[in-house]
Design a protein around this motif. Sequence first.
Motif, mmCIF file in Angstrom:
data_model
loop_
_atom_site.group_PDB
_atom_site.id
_atom_site.type_symbol
_atom_site.label_atom_id
_atom_site.label_comp_id
_atom_site.label_asym_id
_atom_site.label_seq_id
_atom_site.Cartn_x
_atom_site.Cartn_y
_atom_site.Cartn_z
ATOM 1 N N ALA A 17 0.835 -1.211 0.000
ATOM 2 C CA ALA A 17 0.000 0.000 0.000
ATOM 3 C C ALA A 17 0.868 1.259 0.000
ATOM 4 N N GLU A 18 1.952 1.224 0.775
ATOM 5 C CA GLU A 18 2.857 2.391 0.823
ATOM 6 C C GLU A 18 3.543 2.613 -0.534
ATOM 7 N N LYS A 19 3.908 1.502 -1.165
ATOM 8 C CA LYS A 19 4.578 1.618 -2.470
ATOM 9 C C LYS A 19 3.622 2.193 -3.520
ATOM 10 N N ILE A 20 2.375 1.727 -3.468
ATOM 11 C CA ILE A 20 1.373 2.242 -4.410
ATOM 12 C C ILE A 20 1.182 3.743 -4.177
ATOM 13 N N GLU A 21 1.107 4.109 -2.895
ATOM 14 C CA GLU A 21 0.894 5.525 -2.545
ATOM 15 C C GLU A 21 2.052 6.383 -3.073
ATOM 16 N N ARG A 22 3.273 5.892 -2.849
ATOM 17 C CA ARG A 22 4.450 6.648 -3.283
ATOM 18 C C ARG A 22 4.520 6.750 -4.815
ATOM 19 N N SER A 23 4.235 5.627 -5.487
ATOM 20 C CA SER A 23 4.321 5.675 -6.956
ATOM 21 C C SER A 23 3.214 6.555 -7.527
ATOM 22 N N ASN A 24 2.030 6.515 -6.919
ATOM 23 C CA ASN A 24 0.953 7.405 -7.372
ATOM 24 C C ASN A 24 1.316 8.863 -7.157
ATOM 25 N N PHE A 25 1.984 9.123 -6.018
ATOM 26 C CA PHE A 25 2.416 10.494 -5.721
ATOM 27 C C PHE A 25 3.404 10.974 -6.801
ATOM 28 N N CYS A 26 4.363 10.115 -7.140
ATOM 29 C CA CYS A 26 5.381 10.492 -8.145
ATOM 30 C C CYS A 26 4.738 10.681 -9.520
ATOM 31 N N LEU A 27 3.796 9.788 -9.848
ATOM 32 C CA LEU A 27 3.124 9.920 -11.149
ATOM 33 C C LEU A 27 2.266 11.187 -11.187
ATOM 34 N N HIS A 28 1.658 11.513 -10.035
ATOM 35 C CA HIS A 28 0.863 12.742 -9.952
ATOM 36 C C HIS A 28 1.764 13.964 -10.130
ATOM 37 N N ARG A 29 2.976 13.861 -9.546
ATOM 38 C CA ARG A 29 3.926 14.980 -9.605
ATOM 39 C C ARG A 29 4.312 15.315 -11.052
ATOM 40 N N VAL A 30 4.348 14.285 -11.899
ATOM 41 C CA VAL A 30 4.706 14.526 -13.304
ATOM 42 C C VAL A 30 3.456 14.558 -14.204
ATOM 43 N N ASP A 31 2.303 14.679 -13.550
ATOM 44 C CA ASP A 31 1.033 14.801 -14.260
ATOM 45 C C ASP A 31 0.734 13.562 -15.120
ATOM 46 N N MET A 32 0.921 12.403 -14.533
ATOM 47 C CA MET A 32 0.648 11.158 -15.263
ATOM 48 C C MET A 32 -0.341 10.280 -14.494
ATOM 49 N N ASP A 33 -1.294 10.925 -13.817
ATOM 50 C CA ASP A 33 -2.311 10.151 -13.091
ATOM 51 C C ASP A 33 -3.162 9.359 -14.085
ATOM 52 N N GLY A 34 -3.540 8.182 -13.673
ATOM 53 C CA GLY A 34 -4.485 7.396 -14.467
ATOM 54 C C GLY A 34 -3.862 6.558 -15.566
ATOM 55 N N PHE A 35 -2.533 6.581 -15.678
ATOM 56 C CA PHE A 35 -1.890 5.789 -16.733
ATOM 57 C C PHE A 35 -1.185 4.549 -16.167
ATOM 58 N N ASN A 36 -1.472 4.242 -14.905
ATOM 59 C CA ASN A 36 -0.737 3.194 -14.177
ATOM 60 C C ASN A 36 -0.658 1.854 -14.894
ATOM 61 N N SER A 37 -1.750 1.450 -15.530
ATOM 62 C CA SER A 37 -1.775 0.086 -16.076
ATOM 63 C C SER A 37 -1.308 0.000 -17.528
ATOM 64 N N LEU A 38 -0.895 1.137 -18.106
ATOM 65 C CA LEU A 38 -0.421 1.093 -19.497
ATOM 66 C C LEU A 38 1.030 0.624 -19.568
ATOM 67 N N TYR A 39 1.400 0.080 -20.716
ATOM 68 C CA TYR A 39 2.797 -0.324 -20.955
ATOM 69 C C TYR A 39 3.523 0.793 -21.700
ATOM 70 N N PRO A 40 4.859 0.883 -21.570
ATOM 71 C CA PRO A 40 5.603 1.965 -22.225
ATOM 72 C C PRO A 40 5.294 2.108 -23.722
ATOM 73 N N ALA A 41 5.073 0.975 -24.399
ATOM 74 C CA ALA A 41 4.798 1.028 -25.844
ATOM 75 C C ALA A 41 3.501 1.777 -26.147
ATOM 76 N N GLU A 42 2.632 1.910 -25.135
ATOM 77 C CA GLU A 42 1.341 2.574 -25.353
ATOM 78 C C GLU A 42 1.408 4.072 -25.050
ATOM 79 N N LEU A 43 2.598 4.567 -24.692
ATOM 80 C CA LEU A 43 2.741 5.979 -24.322
ATOM 81 C C LEU A 43 3.444 6.767 -25.419
ATOM 82 N N SER A 44 3.202 8.090 -25.429
ATOM 83 C CA SER A 44 3.925 8.962 -26.368
ATOM 84 C C SER A 44 5.318 9.237 -25.798
ATOM 85 N N GLY A 45 6.179 9.856 -26.622
ATOM 86 C CA GLY A 45 7.546 10.151 -26.178
ATOM 87 C C GLY A 45 7.589 11.018 -24.933
ATOM 88 N N GLY A 46 6.757 12.066 -24.916
ATOM 89 C CA GLY A 46 6.721 12.979 -23.764
ATOM 90 C C GLY A 46 6.231 12.277 -22.511
#
Lengths: 248, 258
Positions: free
Chosen positions: B112-141
């Motif tokens: 639970a702590e790891k999920i919280e921390r990773s969500n915090f970091c993803l939120h910090r870079v404005d990437m909320d909601g993309f947790n279950s995607l694979y790198p190939a499904e993302l744009s370069g940015g």
Amino acid sequence: MAMRLFYHLGRYYILISKVFAKPERYWMYYRQTMRELEFQGINSIGIVVIISVFVGAVITIQTNYNIESPLLPRYLIGVGVRDMLLLEFSSTMVALILAGKVGSSIASELGTMRITEQIDALEIMGVNSAGFLILPKVVATMFFFPLLTVLSLIVGMAGGYMTTLLTHVATPQEYVYGLQYVFYPYYFTYALKKMVVFAFLITTISAYHGYYAQGSSLEVGKSSTRAVVHSSVFILMFNLILTKLILG
Amino acid sequence: MIEVRHISKIFGGTRVLDDISVTFEKGKTNLVIGKSGSGKTVLLKSIVGLHEVDEGEILFDDRDFTRMSFKERKSLRKEFGMLFQGAALFDSFTVEENVMYPLDMFTDMSYAEKIERSNFCLHRVDMDGFNSLYPAELSGGMRKRVGIARAITLNPKYLFCDEPNSGLDPQTAIMIDKLIREITEEYNITTIVNTHDMNSVMEIGDKVVFIYEGIKCWEGSREDILNADNRYLNDFVFATNLAKTVKEIQNQRKRSKA
């Protein structure tokens, strides 16, 4: 030439010593091993089954062709199929097939990780990249490939059985009697031992070529080809050595 | 603070880095600029230990990295965060698994702590909601932003970015640059960014180091760079219209004041 050989042997030894270093987190390695069991093991079942069933059928027909004499009993077809599968096909030939499938997959996966800096990313984090990426593959293949040998044996014999039903080279009863006739259990352990060694060779040689890939995607393709060729050569070499050691 | 003292690196008889000494300050975005093939990436990879230097020392807050044992280096590297040119996300892991990876490997946090921390970091870079995607499904940015999130999960003391905005459109490139600067100031970390993008220099360059053919030719602030008296630097800087225009505006202002 000799210098290059020693260079590669030395680098291979260094890589293997890194692979077997103490893991940072056992459960992370365990999780990776489970993934590799699926990627390298379970995903190879299909090709092993298809090839084994056809080879079992072909060996049945060929053995019948070679024992045309009325003096030779028909159950010898079953004996021939069993021993050919046990002694050579289900270990050595299946290993060569897996060198093509699994070996190229491992080399291209690691090669791509190398040129896209994923391996560098692991190193920068302070992770033993060789251990994390290669050890789970070694464990998974050394565990699963002998099971594929057993599967190949069963399916190959079944292929022979179907041939007896369809072509009347022998009666199914004669064929089954032949399968059971004068069975040496150590043939079975010999096949399994060989496969364990072949699994180690395929995985580590392919991983070596992928891990040290350099340059572009073209180089990844080349390292994948080298992985298959070198794995195959070493399988044949060790087949001779192991046969001499175990049966000789 | 990272101190680089007289480092040299030779590849097959070619001196790729030649006697480079520079100090990268804490809490600042330090930029290493230069043409492609000038030795920027080799310098960065030498600093993080992916290349062994042939001469010189590299000190991380007075700890000499070049003299450390394998174990000591491994331990120090836990204080590093690195963003690679292509983000170097692990292809077989999802976004969340990528960001959680350093936590899985080096902490005893609960799931639970790891999920919280990773969500915090993803939120910090404005990437909320993309947790279950694979790198190939993302744009370069997006990949670069996930790369930053992964780099900051363990609260690094040192952040290294190799060409963070190469291959990105100008808007996304500026967003990545600003993100790097904000994170540097927020966590008071020592950041080194390799770039040949003059936009980045103008946007985030607290300190700029110019490398030319493996030699450090110039260092200073982004304010000084347009008035530097260095032929190689001027050739590099004024190759773009942006720098020329800024320089002209500066000159016009000076004339109108006079």
